[in-house]
Design a protein around this motif. Structure first.
Motif, short mmCIF file in Angstrom:
data_model
loop_
_atom_site.label_atom_id
_atom_site.label_comp_id
_atom_site.label_asym_id
_atom_site.label_seq_id
_atom_site.Cartn_x
_atom_site.Cartn_y
_atom_site.Cartn_z
N GLY A 242 9.34 32.18 -8.39
CA GLY A 242 9.05 31.93 -6.94
C GLY A 242 10.40 31.00 -6.32
N ASP A 243 10.26 30.40 -5.25
CA ASP A 243 11.08 29.48 -4.48
C ASP A 243 10.81 28.08 -4.91
OD1 ASP A 243 12.17 31.72 -3.24
OD2 ASP A 243 11.47 31.16 -1.30
N VAL A 244 9.69 27.95 -5.70
CA VAL A 244 9.31 26.46 -6.09
C VAL A 244 9.55 26.47 -7.84
CG1 VAL A 244 7.45 24.94 -6.26
CG2 VAL A 244 7.88 26.34 -4.13
N GLU A 245 9.78 25.24 -8.29
CA GLU A 245 10.06 25.17 -9.63
C GLU A 245 8.38 24.88 -9.99
OE1 GLU A 245 12.56 21.87 -12.44
OE2 GLU A 245 11.74 21.37 -10.51
N PHE A 246 8.01 26.08 -10.69
CA PHE A 246 6.36 26.09 -10.91
C PHE A 246 5.82 25.00 -11.83
CE2 PHE A 246 2.74 27.53 -12.87
CZ PHE A 246 1.82 27.78 -11.80
N GLU A 247 6.37 25.12 -12.81
CA GLU A 247 5.70 24.01 -13.95
C GLU A 247 5.73 22.60 -13.68
OE1 GLU A 247 3.83 24.91 -16.65
OE2 GLU A 247 4.51 27.10 -16.48
N ALA A 248 6.99 22.07 -13.01
CA ALA A 248 6.74 20.58 -12.60
C ALA A 248 6.07 20.48 -11.39
CB ALA A 248 8.40 20.37 -12.27
N ALA A 249 6.22 21.50 -10.57
CA ALA A 249 5.16 21.24 -9.23
C ALA A 249 3.78 21.26 -9.56
CB ALA A 249 5.61 22.37 -8.23
N ALA A 250 3.29 22.13 -10.58
CA ALA A 250 1.87 22.10 -11.03
C ALA A 250 1.55 20.89 -11.58
CB ALA A 250 1.87 23.39 -11.88
N GLN A 251 2.38 20.10 -12.12
CA GLN A 251 2.12 18.76 -12.65
C GLN A 251 1.57 17.81 -11.28
OE1 GLN A 251 2.14 18.07 -16.01
NE2 GLN A 251 2.71 20.35 -16.02
N ARG A 252 2.01 17.95 -10.25
CA ARG A 252 1.86 17.14 -9.19
C ARG A 252 0.58 17.68 -8.20
NH1 ARG A 252 6.56 13.49 -9.37
NH2 ARG A 252 6.13 12.63 -7.41
N ALA A 253 0.65 18.97 -7.78
CA ALA A 253 0.03 19.62 -6.95
C ALA A 253 -1.36 19.37 -7.26
CB ALA A 253 0.45 21.27 -6.75
#
Ligand SMILES: Nc1nc(=O)c2c([nH]1)NC[C@@H]1CN(c3ccc(C(=O)N[C@@H](CCC(=O)O)C(=O)O)cc3)C=[N+]21
Length: 284
Positions: A242-253
């Motif tokens: 996607g347009d989002v760095e998934f693994e790192a974003a999932a740590q915070r979202a």
């Protein structure tokens, strides 16, 4: 925090199951099935795959699909003639012209030619204008699908700070209007935005539709934000991101959409929804 996955494939399946029931009850009452005309010009392999997926979704729901596959050299005047014929056809409820069109065809002219009542993509200026004036007609499928996904998180959108990254006609702009319709406080970022990390960092809802792989870094995301990734990028190694760095974003979202299996399947579900809605609106 580790995010919960917002499963577009599952939500799409629920919506399509509901539509299947609606169409079954219409036809059981002796009414004709809804019908979607799908127009594909040229031989772009990705477009053929997408169009086949749309035809399969129609078939599953009981919507009649009416394919028109045209040669890449088709003249604009011939395409306009086909649109006019489909606009007039009593038994055609929705018209979808697959994008992109060949360069010698003016896509805006074609999309503007589709009757707004049959514009199941929601791209016609009249439907976009209605959304802007908060009296929506047929709504653009991808942003509409994102709203349906947000409903599934039980997040109240009203009053939330939402940031849309990307200002395209088919994703960013109508997405911002959908979020505003839901009473979010909306920021639209574009390629000139000065401090994108800071803008994204303020958001309780982030929608990314830029078309650049992993452009939105995970460490930009505020703790607990809902992250919706509209991007679908195929990398050289064949991976889809996607347009989002998934693994790192999932740590915070708190919630995040995967790619694939996120927004993509919702676009198709809402196309089917719009076809049934256009059908109902056209019955006497
Ligand atoms: N008039 C028009 N209307 C469109 O809505 C339209 C269009 N033209 N041109 C092309 C784009 C692209 N698009 C997608 C829809 C669903 C998925 C989808 O379901 N993707 C799956 C599979 C992805 C894959 O494996 O390639 C997923 O994200 O899980 C992808 C892309 C609609 N578009």
């Amino acid at each position: 925090m580790t995010a919960q996955i917002l499963d577009g494939k599952a939500i799409s399946a629920d919506i399509r199951a509901d539509l299947t029931q609606q169409v079954a009850s219409l036809t059981a009452q002796g009414q004709r099935a809804p019908c979607l005309a799908v127009v594909l010009v040229g031989d772009d392999p990705a477009s053929h795959v997408y169009v086949r997926n749309k035809e399969r979704a129609c078939e599953q729901i009981g919507i009649r699909s009416l394919p028109h596959r045209l040669d890449s050299a088709t003249a604009e005047t011939d395409l306009i003639e086909l649109i006019d014929t489909l606009n007039e056809a009593e038994d055609v409820d929705g018209i979808l012209v697959q994008l992109p069109l060949p360069a010698h065809i003016d896509a805006d002219r074609i999309l503007g030619r589709i009757s707004p009542a049959k514009d199941v993509d929601g791209f016609h200026p009249s439907n976009i204008g209605r959304l802007l004036q908060r009296r929506p007609g047929l709504r653009p499928c991808t942003p509409y699908g994102v709203i349906k996904m947000l409903e599934r998180t039980n997040t109240a959108v009203a009053g939330k700070r939402a940031v849309v990254v990307g200002a395209s006609n088919i994703v960013g702009r109508p997405m911002a209007m959908e979020l505003l319709l839901a009473n979010a406080t909306v920021t639209i970022c574009n390629s000139k935005t000065r401090d994108l990390a800071e803008e994204v960092g303020r958001a309780e809802i982030v929608v990314a539709g830029i078309g650049k792989p992993e452009f939105v870094r995970g460490d930009w995301i505020a703790e607990g934000a809902v992250v919706i990734d509209v991007g679908i990028n195929r990398l050289d190694d064949g991976r889809l991101v996607g347009d989002v760095e998934f693994e790192a974003a999932a740590q915070r979202a708190s919630w995040i959409t995967p790619v694939p299996g996120g927004v993509g399947p919702m676009t198709i579900a809402m196309l089917m929804h719009n076809t049934v809605e256009a059908y109902r609106a056209r019955q006497v």
